[in-house]
Design an enzyme around this catalytic site. Structure first.
Site, mmCIF file in Angstrom:
data_model
loop_
_atom_site.group_PDB
_atom_site.id
_atom_site.type_symbol
_atom_site.label_atom_id
_atom_site.label_comp_id
_atom_site.label_asym_id
_atom_site.label_seq_id
_atom_site.Cartn_x
_atom_site.Cartn_y
_atom_site.Cartn_z
ATOM 1 N N SER A 30 0.887 -1.349 0.062
ATOM 2 C CA SER A 30 -0.038 0.047 0.067
ATOM 3 C C SER A 30 0.975 1.217 0.074
ATOM 4 O O SER A 30 1.719 1.566 0.862
ATOM 5 C CB SER A 30 -0.921 -0.016 1.253
ATOM 6 O OG SER A 30 -1.484 1.357 1.442
ATOM 7 N N GLN B 57 -0.375 4.085 0.171
ATOM 8 C CA GLN B 57 -0.966 5.198 0.986
ATOM 9 C C GLN B 57 -0.123 4.801 2.709
ATOM 10 O O GLN B 57 0.003 5.743 3.415
ATOM 11 C CB GLN B 57 -2.542 5.099 1.419
ATOM 12 C CG GLN B 57 -3.098 5.280 0.132
ATOM 13 C CD GLN B 57 -4.752 5.362 0.022
ATOM 14 O OE1 GLN B 57 -5.124 4.777 0.979
ATOM 15 N NE2 GLN B 57 -5.395 5.927 -0.703
ATOM 16 N N ASP C 199 -6.018 0.776 -9.219
ATOM 17 C CA ASP C 199 -7.144 1.446 -9.342
ATOM 18 C C ASP C 199 -7.941 1.157 -10.743
ATOM 19 O O ASP C 199 -8.894 1.765 -11.101
ATOM 20 C CB ASP C 199 -6.986 3.077 -9.333
ATOM 21 C CG ASP C 199 -6.350 3.275 -7.738
ATOM 22 O OD1 ASP C 199 -6.771 2.470 -6.904
ATOM 23 O OD2 ASP C 199 -5.635 4.247 -7.719
ATOM 24 N N ARG D 4 -15.210 -3.296 -5.016
ATOM 25 C CA ARG D 4 -15.075 -3.525 -6.414
ATOM 26 C C ARG D 4 -15.295 -4.766 -6.957
ATOM 27 O O ARG D 4 -15.479 -4.813 -8.644
ATOM 28 C CB ARG D 4 -13.627 -2.719 -7.037
ATOM 29 C CG ARG D 4 -13.849 -1.126 -6.817
ATOM 30 C CD ARG D 4 -12.712 -0.233 -7.098
ATOM 31 N NE ARG D 4 -13.092 1.031 -7.062
ATOM 32 C CZ ARG D 4 -12.058 2.126 -7.128
ATOM 33 N NH1 ARG D 4 -10.812 1.797 -7.263
ATOM 34 N NH2 ARG D 4 -12.302 3.304 -6.803
HETATM 35 C C1 S3P Z 1 -3.030 5.855 -3.452
HETATM 36 C C2 S3P Z 1 -2.745 4.425 -3.283
HETATM 37 C C3 S3P Z 1 -3.709 3.387 -3.451
HETATM 38 C C4 S3P Z 1 -4.570 3.752 -4.539
HETATM 39 C C5 S3P Z 1 -5.196 5.197 -4.321
HETATM 40 C C6 S3P Z 1 -4.388 6.407 -4.194
HETATM 41 C C7 S3P Z 1 -2.073 6.837 -3.219
HETATM 42 O O1 S3P Z 1 -4.202 2.914 -2.493
HETATM 43 O O2 S3P Z 1 -5.667 2.752 -4.632
HETATM 44 O O3 S3P Z 1 -6.212 5.465 -5.170
HETATM 45 O O4 S3P Z 1 -2.354 7.890 -3.681
HETATM 46 O O5 S3P Z 1 -0.969 6.640 -2.493
HETATM 47 P P1 S3P Z 1 -3.403 2.011 -1.416
HETATM 48 O O6 S3P Z 1 -2.394 2.448 -1.108
HETATM 49 O O7 S3P Z 1 -4.435 1.635 -0.479
HETATM 50 O O8 S3P Z 1 -3.557 0.628 -2.496
#
Ligand code: S3P
Length: 442
Positions: free
Chosen positions: A169, A171, A317, A348
């Site tokens: 992830s 994020q 995504d 999804r």
């Molecule tokens: C993102 C990371 C992804 C992605 C999200 C944006 C980011 O999520 O799905 O739309 O900007 O770091 P995850 O880190 O939960 O996979």
């Protein structure tokens, strides 16, 4: 206000299209610009609800931000320790990126703050960030289920951590690195598979030393960020709907301009090519910290594939759009290793399986993926018409809109207002390229 898409069957996509700015990069440009020393000029900023929620949050914390005006934003950075306590909670709307990244960044502040979100965001898992942040010394309270609202209290100093993420992830990685800016010592994050690295690239561009070795990325807290201009590329995730639409609609010939082609984001291109798509990359160049290029796409006969598991985080995504391509391909497409899709803005896997079967395409939802029985050999139309629910998920809405290019009858996609979170102006841009789409206020 509820909004539905009504899309007439058929058509093809042609011409040149520039989709709006990258959402991930837009969020980070505001966040890092705000805590940098000096003025950051951003161009190509995504004026969608998600990145605007991040922008509003920093304004509420005392940062002067001018714009956005036609994608231009000027952020007057306040330095690492210049943010001020906001009045009231910070509303992150539908944006998981805002909430997860800000929980890291705000764990290191000397004031308390509450992060709230809409119904979808309030259901999404936040323990993946709050647990490792707590190990760094952060004080965050969440709901009993580990979700928003998040109440963050000032910590008595954060301590660097060496954290191996259980899920791939970006994020989580970014949240910990942003907390790491405020932590004593070194913060390191290891990822089980490569995830988008915009945070690392932008930190480096703003003069902050980030060390990567293999799957591990580290930084040392307490240094400074120096403002620099940031050019946001067009979002490959928004481009994905057009890549798929032009691939499935006979006679299509479309160029997408200045698309961000960061290697951690190109899974959709790799997967479509493996399915037989005709994609040509032109004019590749570096803009700021990110690679960009134009993508020329023409219609092609697609075939079903087993999607390589290593491509999953690189296309995380884009799967709703890719499932539409799979439905139009000859033979089966199998996706596994993608349980994360169940905790996005909607589930999804379930939502796409439901919509595909409403439109007459056989799809089996799996716990961590989906099997789609493509109908490519049947010439002409693939989908029946009908009414499909988006469940307020922007990417589901845009994916099913593109399905109409190969449908026998109109497709009505319900509850599409959230398209505005990532792709304001989608219907107008898609109509200009040849999709016969109209928006209906309910
Ligand atoms: C993102 C990371 C992804 C992605 C999200 C944006 C980011 O999520 O799905 O739309 O900007 O770091 P995850 O880190 O939960 O996979």
């Amino acid at each position: 206000m509820p909004l539905h898409f009504l899309v007439a069957p058929g058509g093809r996509l042609s011409g040149r299209v520039r989709v709006p700015g990258d959402k991930s990069v837009s969020h980070r440009a505001i966040m890092l610009g705000a805590i940098a020393d000096g003025t950051t000029d951003i161009s190509g900023f995504l004026e969608g609800a998600d990145s605007l929620a991040t922008l509003a949050a920093f304004r509420a914390m005392g940062v002067r931000i001018d714009g956005p005006e036609q994608g231009r934003v000027r952020v007057s950075g306040v330095g690492l320790h210049g943010l001020r306590a906001p009045v009231g909670a910070l509303d992150m709307g539908n944006s998981g990126t805002s909430m997860r990244l800000l929980s890291g960044l705000l764990s290191g502040q000397s004031f308390a703050v509450t992060l709230t979100g809409d119904a979808s965001l309030s259901r999404r898992p936040m323990r993946r960030v709050t647990e490792p942040l707590a190990r760094m010394g952060a004080l965050i309270d969440s709901s009993e289920q580990g979700s928003a609202p998040l109440h963050i209290r000032p910590a008595d100093g954060l301590l660097g951590i060496d954290y191996a993420m259980p899920v791939a992830s970006a994020q989580v990685k970014s949240s910990l690195l942003l907390a790491g800016l405020y932590a004593r010592g070194e913060t390191c994050v290891s990822e089980p598979a490569p995830t988008r690295d915009h945070t690392e690239r932008m930190l480096t561009a703003l003069g902050y030393v980030v060390r990567r070795s293999g799957n591990r990325v580290c930084l040392t807290g307490g240094r400074r960020l120096t403002a620099a201009p940031i050019a946001v590329p067009a979002d490959i995730s928004s481009s994905a709907f057009f890549l798929v639409g032009a691939s499935i609609a006979p006679g299509s010939d479309l160029t997408l301009e200045q698309v961000g082609l960061n290697p951690t984001r190109v899974g959709v291109i790799n997967i479509l090519r493996a399915m037989g798509a005709n994609l040509v990359i032109r004019n590749a160049r570096e803009v700021g910290a990110e690679p960009v290029a134009d993508i020329h796409v023409r219609a092609a006969a697609l075939r079903g594939i087993e999607i390589p598991v290593d491509q999953v985080p690189l296309a995380i995504d884009e799967f709703p759009a890719l499932f539409i391509a799979a439905a139009c391909a000859e033979g089966e497409t199998l996706l596994t290793g993608a349980a994360e899709l169940r905790v996005k803005e909607s589930d999804r896997i379930a939502v796409m399986a439901e919509g595909l079967s409403t439109l007459g395409v056989r799809a089996e939802a799996l716990s961590d993926g989906i099997r789609i029985y493509g109908r490519g050999r049947e010439a002409g139309t693939v989908f029946g018409g009908g009414q499909v629910q988006s469940y307020d998920d922007h990417r589901i809405a845009m994916s099913f809109a593109m399905a109409a290019l190969r449908s026998a009858a109109p497709i009505e996609v319900r509850d599409c207002a959230n398209v505005n979170t990532s792709f304001p102006g989608f219907a107008t841009l898609a109509a200009g390229a040849g999709l016969v789409i109209s928006e209906q206020a309910a």
